[in-house]
Scaffold this motif. Structure first.
Motif: not given
Length: 265
Positions: A19-23, A25-30, A93-97, A139-145
């Motif tokens: 379970v990654r922080w970035y993922g 963040m998506y869940v919390l946003g939804f 592998q990363g890469g979302m716009s 963006r917080i997820g990007n910072f953690i990554n």
């Protein structure tokens, strides 16, 4: 210079799963979008939207993920994915716009509204004002990554990112989290009261989102390191600035056309 807080990008290990922080963040946003849209449906008695609420949410989530991935593939690294098509769906592998995600949501939402008879412009206004929450969290997820960091700088709050060499850089992810997240959400959430009270033309909040996001992103791109595989376009612009300038133009066009349509009615 501030020390970069090296937070493990992996929040939890659940056997072979991570379970990654970035993922997260998506869940919390939804979740935030779900709750705030439902709040608006109840407050403004949007019965038609309420009828299709759950199904539209599912369509938008799928459209967002597909759009974000395909947007990255097409806008940021088409040469690689043309040579390696098997990696197009390898999101791990990363890469979302975000620009791709927005296009995906708008197209998916428009198609859903056409099929169900749901009013597109009003529905877009209700959903779009919740979008900055997911943006800020992402963006917080990007910072953690430690990714999507800024350009080299000697500002007192500069940080040395693990993948950014030995020189301090702007923590541009945090700039984006603040402007595209906190500021943009606060602005749109306040403006929605005028939207409902004064009978603004539907589509106005979507247009304002496009306009303000485009401006904020264009400014932050002045501090963000351009993507290595692209660099500067025309030796001046980043891809983010080019796409954001199109958003600004589209936002202004929607404002003009929707106001003109409301005036004619």
């Amino acid at each position: 210079m501030l020390p970069y807080p090296e937070i493990d990008p992996i929040l939890l290990h659940l056997g072979p799963l991570q379970v990654r922080w970035y993922g997260l963040m998506y869940v919390l946003g939804f979740m935030a979008s779900y709750l705030l849209v439902r709040h608006q449906i109840r407050r403004y008695n949007l019965t038609v939207l309420g009828k299709h609420f759950e199904n539209l949410n599912l369509v938008l989530i799928v459209s967002l993920v597909l759009g974000a991935r395909l947007g990255y593939v097409l806008f940021y690294n088409p040469a690689y994915y043309l040579a390696n098509p098997q990696d197009i769906l390898a999101t791990w592998q990363g890469g979302m716009s975000f620009h791709g995600a927005l296009m995906g949501m708008l197209l998916g939402g428009l198609l859903f509204c056409k099929i169900t008879g749901l009013p597109f412009w009003q529905s877009a206004d209700v959903y779009i004002i919740t979008t900055p929450i997911g943006l800020g969290l992402g963006r917080i997820g990007n910072f953690i990554n430690g990714e999507l960091y800024g350009r080299m700088s000697d500002v007192p709050w500069g940080m040395v990112f693990p993948g950014g060499g030995s020189m301090p850089r702007h923590p541009s992810q945090l700039y984006e989290a603040f402007l595209e997240g906190v500021v943009l959400f606060s602005l749109l959430w306040l403006l929605k009261n005028r939207y409902w009270q004064r009978g603004w033309p539907t589509g106005s909040l979507l247009a304002l989102f496009l306009l303000f996001y485009g401006i904020f992103r264009t400014v932050v791109e002045l501090f963000r390191q351009p993507d290595a595989q692209l660099g500067f376009l025309f030796n001046v612009l980043t891809m983010g600035q080019l796409l954001s300038s199109l958003m600004i133009g589209t936002g202004l066009l929607i404002l003009f056309l929707r106001r003109k349509s409301a005036g004619a009615a």
